[in-house]
Design a protein around this motif. Structure first.
Motif, PDB file in Angstrom:
ATOM      1  N   HIS A 185     -13.491   0.970  15.025  1.00  0.00           N
ATOM      2  CA  HIS A 185     -13.762   2.165  16.224  1.00  0.00           C
ATOM      3  C   HIS A 185     -13.724   1.540  17.524  1.00  0.00           C
ATOM      4  O   HIS A 185     -14.140   0.379  17.764  1.00  0.00           O
ATOM      5  CB  HIS A 185     -15.215   2.761  16.106  1.00  0.00           C
ATOM      6  N   GLY A 186     -13.123   2.297  18.447  1.00  0.00           N
ATOM      7  CA  GLY A 186     -12.878   2.026  19.792  1.00  0.00           C
ATOM      8  C   GLY A 186     -14.156   2.739  20.267  1.00  0.00           C
ATOM      9  O   GLY A 186     -14.331   3.879  19.992  1.00  0.00           O
ATOM     10  N   LYS A 187     -14.928   1.885  21.536  1.00  0.00           N
ATOM     11  CA  LYS A 187     -16.012   2.708  22.040  1.00  0.00           C
ATOM     12  C   LYS A 187     -15.801   2.408  23.534  1.00  0.00           C
ATOM     13  O   LYS A 187     -16.001   1.462  23.983  1.00  0.00           O
ATOM     14  CB  LYS A 187     -17.317   2.120  21.537  1.00  0.00           C
ATOM     15  N   SER A 188     -15.209   3.665  24.086  1.00  0.00           N
ATOM     16  CA  SER A 188     -15.051   3.574  25.525  1.00  0.00           C
ATOM     17  C   SER A 188     -16.375   3.924  26.556  1.00  0.00           C
ATOM     18  O   SER A 188     -16.862   5.284  26.351  1.00  0.00           O
ATOM     19  CB  SER A 188     -13.835   4.391  26.012  1.00  0.00           C
ATOM     20  N   SER A 189     -16.795   3.265  27.388  1.00  0.00           N
ATOM     21  CA  SER A 189     -17.912   3.899  28.259  1.00  0.00           C
ATOM     22  C   SER A 189     -17.394   4.837  29.182  1.00  0.00           C
ATOM     23  O   SER A 189     -16.298   4.717  29.631  1.00  0.00           O
ATOM     24  CB  SER A 189     -18.523   2.658  29.069  1.00  0.00           C
ATOM     25  N   PHE A 190     -18.481   5.597  29.569  1.00  0.00           N
ATOM     26  CA  PHE A 190     -17.995   7.010  30.426  1.00  0.00           C
ATOM     27  C   PHE A 190     -17.981   6.092  31.956  1.00  0.00           C
ATOM     28  O   PHE A 190     -17.492   6.637  32.568  1.00  0.00           O
ATOM     29  CB  PHE A 190     -19.373   7.683  30.528  1.00  0.00           C
ATOM     30  N   GLU A 191     -18.572   4.892  31.978  1.00  0.00           N
ATOM     31  CA  GLU A 191     -18.568   4.397  33.082  1.00  0.00           C
ATOM     32  C   GLU A 191     -17.535   3.074  33.346  1.00  0.00           C
ATOM     33  O   GLU A 191     -18.051   1.960  33.320  1.00  0.00           O
ATOM     34  CB  GLU A 191     -20.017   3.958  33.758  1.00  0.00           C
ATOM     35  N   GLN A 192     -16.310   3.482  33.249  1.00  0.00           N
ATOM     36  CA  GLN A 192     -15.331   2.475  33.247  1.00  0.00           C
ATOM     37  C   GLN A 192     -15.536   1.286  34.313  1.00  0.00           C
ATOM     38  O   GLN A 192     -14.681   0.174  34.169  1.00  0.00           O
ATOM     39  CB  GLN A 192     -13.901   2.969  33.227  1.00  0.00           C
ATOM     40  N   ASN A 193     -15.986   1.899  35.422  1.00  0.00           N
ATOM     41  CA  ASN A 193     -15.774   0.691  36.558  1.00  0.00           C
ATOM     42  C   ASN A 193     -16.913  -0.145  36.697  1.00  0.00           C
ATOM     43  O   ASN A 193     -17.199  -1.158  37.329  1.00  0.00           O
ATOM     44  CB  ASN A 193     -15.912   1.695  38.228  1.00  0.00           C
ATOM     45  N   LYS A 194     -17.748   0.042  35.667  1.00  0.00           N
ATOM     46  CA  LYS A 194     -19.247  -0.763  35.485  1.00  0.00           C
ATOM     47  C   LYS A 194     -19.281  -1.454  34.155  1.00  0.00           C
ATOM     48  O   LYS A 194     -19.683  -2.583  34.244  1.00  0.00           O
ATOM     49  CB  LYS A 194     -20.258   0.025  35.854  1.00  0.00           C
ATOM     50  N   TYR A 195     -18.932  -0.829  32.993  1.00  0.00           N
ATOM     51  CA  TYR A 195     -18.945  -1.382  31.600  1.00  0.00           C
ATOM     52  C   TYR A 195     -17.514  -1.561  30.998  1.00  0.00           C
ATOM     53  O   TYR A 195     -16.607  -0.739  31.193  1.00  0.00           O
ATOM     54  CB  TYR A 195     -19.909  -0.533  31.035  1.00  0.00           C
ATOM     55  N   GLY A 196     -17.466  -2.499  30.323  1.00  0.00           N
ATOM     56  CA  GLY A 196     -16.186  -2.824  29.536  1.00  0.00           C
ATOM     57  C   GLY A 196     -16.301  -1.809  28.182  1.00  0.00           C
ATOM     58  O   GLY A 196     -17.461  -1.055  28.083  1.00  0.00           O
ATOM     59  N   ASN A 197     -15.219  -1.858  27.674  1.00  0.00           N
ATOM     60  CA  ASN A 197     -15.061  -1.097  26.253  1.00  0.00           C
ATOM     61  C   ASN A 197     -15.270  -2.122  25.050  1.00  0.00           C
ATOM     62  O   ASN A 197     -15.294  -3.426  25.113  1.00  0.00           O
ATOM     63  CB  ASN A 197     -13.819  -0.410  26.114  1.00  0.00           C
ATOM     64  N   GLN A 198     -15.677  -1.453  23.786  1.00  0.00           N
ATOM     65  CA  GLN A 198     -15.971  -2.355  22.556  1.00  0.00           C
ATOM     66  C   GLN A 198     -15.053  -1.960  21.690  1.00  0.00           C
ATOM     67  O   GLN A 198     -14.686  -0.952  21.440  1.00  0.00           O
ATOM     68  CB  GLN A 198     -17.379  -2.055  22.091  1.00  0.00           C
ATOM     69  N   ILE A 199     -14.916  -2.939  20.660  1.00  0.00           N
ATOM     70  CA  ILE A 199     -14.455  -2.570  19.218  1.00  0.00           C
ATOM     71  C   ILE A 199     -15.522  -2.915  18.351  1.00  0.00           C
ATOM     72  O   ILE A 199     -15.891  -3.728  18.444  1.00  0.00           O
ATOM     73  CB  ILE A 199     -12.958  -3.472  19.072  1.00  0.00           C
ATOM     74  N   GLN A 200     -15.487  -1.817  17.398  1.00  0.00           N
ATOM     75  CA  GLN A 200     -16.675  -2.286  16.132  1.00  0.00           C
ATOM     76  C   GLN A 200     -15.944  -2.028  14.934  1.00  0.00           C
ATOM     77  O   GLN A 200     -15.155  -1.006  14.739  1.00  0.00           O
ATOM     78  CB  GLN A 200     -17.750  -1.229  16.260  1.00  0.00           C
ATOM     79  N   HIS A 201     -16.031  -3.002  14.004  1.00  0.00           N
ATOM     80  CA  HIS A 201     -15.474  -2.897  12.719  1.00  0.00           C
ATOM     81  C   HIS A 201     -16.726  -2.847  11.846  1.00  0.00           C
ATOM     82  O   HIS A 201     -17.570  -3.373  11.904  1.00  0.00           O
ATOM     83  CB  HIS A 201     -14.676  -4.187  12.273  1.00  0.00           C
ATOM     84  N   VAL A 202     -16.466  -2.014  10.673  1.00  0.00           N
ATOM     85  CA  VAL A 202     -17.438  -1.798   9.747  1.00  0.00           C
ATOM     86  C   VAL A 202     -16.850  -2.067   8.170  1.00  0.00           C
ATOM     87  O   VAL A 202     -15.844  -1.431   7.935  1.00  0.00           O
ATOM     88  CB  VAL A 202     -18.101  -0.521   9.849  1.00  0.00           C
ATOM     89  N   PHE A 203     -17.731  -2.566   7.539  1.00  0.00           N
ATOM     90  CA  PHE A 203     -17.539  -2.702   6.174  1.00  0.00           C
ATOM     91  C   PHE A 203     -18.814  -2.567   5.419  1.00  0.00           C
ATOM     92  O   PHE A 203     -19.913  -2.975   5.707  1.00  0.00           O
ATOM     93  CB  PHE A 203     -17.249  -4.140   5.618  1.00  0.00           C
ATOM     94  N   GLY A 204     -19.072  -1.614   4.415  1.00  0.00           N
ATOM     95  CA  GLY A 204     -20.151  -1.128   3.930  1.00  0.00           C
ATOM     96  C   GLY A 204     -19.917  -0.603   2.521  1.00  0.00           C
ATOM     97  O   GLY A 204     -18.734  -0.290   1.944  1.00  0.00           O
ATOM     98  N   LEU A 205     -20.968  -0.379   1.812  1.00  0.00           N
ATOM     99  CA  LEU A 205     -21.092   0.314   0.570  1.00  0.00           C
ATOM    100  C   LEU A 205     -21.713   1.721   0.674  1.00  0.00           C
ATOM    101  O   LEU A 205     -22.503   1.840   1.302  1.00  0.00           O
ATOM    102  CB  LEU A 205     -22.173  -0.714  -0.473  1.00  0.00           C
ATOM    103  N   VAL A 206     -21.108   2.591   0.099  1.00  0.00           N
ATOM    104  CA  VAL A 206     -21.236   3.900   0.290  1.00  0.00           C
ATOM    105  C   VAL A 206     -21.790   4.611  -1.225  1.00  0.00           C
ATOM    106  O   VAL A 206     -21.283   4.281  -2.346  1.00  0.00           O
ATOM    107  CB  VAL A 206     -19.885   4.742   0.542  1.00  0.00           C
ATOM    108  N   TYR A 207     -22.872   5.416  -0.898  1.00  0.00           N
ATOM    109  CA  TYR A 207     -23.545   6.239  -1.967  1.00  0.00           C
ATOM    110  C   TYR A 207     -23.279   7.790  -1.879  1.00  0.00           C
ATOM    111  O   TYR A 207     -23.906   8.108  -0.855  1.00  0.00           O
ATOM    112  CB  TYR A 207     -24.670   5.665  -2.474  1.00  0.00           C
ATOM    113  N   ARG A 208     -22.610   8.258  -2.667  1.00  0.00           N
ATOM    114  CA  ARG A 208     -22.436   9.780  -2.401  1.00  0.00           C
ATOM    115  C   ARG A 208     -23.059  10.704  -3.433  1.00  0.00           C
ATOM    116  O   ARG A 208     -23.347  10.266  -4.644  1.00  0.00           O
ATOM    117  CB  ARG A 208     -21.006  10.112  -2.307  1.00  0.00           C
ATOM    118  N   TYR A 209     -23.673  11.778  -3.073  1.00  0.00           N
ATOM    119  CA  TYR A 209     -24.411  12.853  -4.164  1.00  0.00           C
ATOM    120  C   TYR A 209     -24.271  14.124  -3.619  1.00  0.00           C
ATOM    121  O   TYR A 209     -23.883  14.493  -2.654  1.00  0.00           O
ATOM    122  CB  TYR A 209     -25.996  12.259  -4.127  1.00  0.00           C
TER     123      TYR A 209
END
Length: 209
Positions: A185-209
């Protein structure tokens, strides 16, 4: 009238073979899922775009740090809420500068995922693989300073049952409830002149029901 022995065998085989499609059908009708995994944050905010500079830019905890709940809204659209914990280590590159102290990371995100198999008339392009695109929003707190973000990304689910060609009978259907999640995921701040953006990588185990 009692059935002959060979008739009993035939009847038993019919019942067994008719059970498998029903189990598979129930699996595809799962409405809810939980994911437990690990998240990696790249908050370097530089123009070099070194996405895999793990030593300087990736922040990750040595234990599970991502928890999400998904609810299927339609056959191909999922609603998700997710909680992420992390910690920026001293010496890591964050917002263009190397940190002189550790910073705590916390995020609460909501969004929707769209299963790209829908573009193939609902059929899996690769058996057991569900690629998706995602869009959402959330609140991220870094060093106790909250910031709203707009989130966007891609990912895929890998379901064990189809990956190992499981027949899903009564002795093996437990595996049909589990899978793996890979997403970025890319996560872009609403306040671009104040905060930078982030990149989040996720690896997980999923259980569905």
């Amino acid at each position: 009238m009692l059935l002959k022995p060979n008739s009993k065998v035939v009847l038993l085989l019919v019942l067994i073979t008719s059970f498998n499609p029903t189990t598979a059908q129930n699996r595809t009708k799962s409405k809810n899922s939980f994911t437990l995994g690990t998240n990696v944050i790249d908050d370097s905010f530089t123009l070099k775009n070194m996405l895999f500079n793990m030593e300087e830019e990736w922040n990750v905890l040595p234990y599970p740090s991502y928890l999400a709940y998904n609810r299927k809204v339609t056959d191909h659209i999922y609603f998700e809420t997710a909680l992420s914990l992390n910690q920026y280590q001293k010496g890591k590159l964050v917002d263009g500068l190397f940190l002189t102290k550790e910073q705590r990371y916390f995020a609460l995100d909501v969004g929707c995922k769209y299963n790209l198999n829908a573009l193939n008339y609902g059929n899996e392009i690769i058996p057991g693989i569900e690629p998706f695109v995602a869009l959402g929003t959330g609140i991220t707190s870094i060093d106790n300073l909250p910031r709203p973000t707009v989130n966007y990304g891609i990912g895929l689910y890998v379901w064990f049952a189809d990956l190992v060609h499981c027949d899903c009978n009564t002795h093996t259907n437990f595996i049909t409830d589990f899978g793996l999640l890979f997403q970025t995921h890319g996560k872009s701040s609403f306040e671009q002149n104040k905060y930078g953006n982030q990149i989040q990588h996720v690896f997980g185990l999923v259980y569905r029901y």
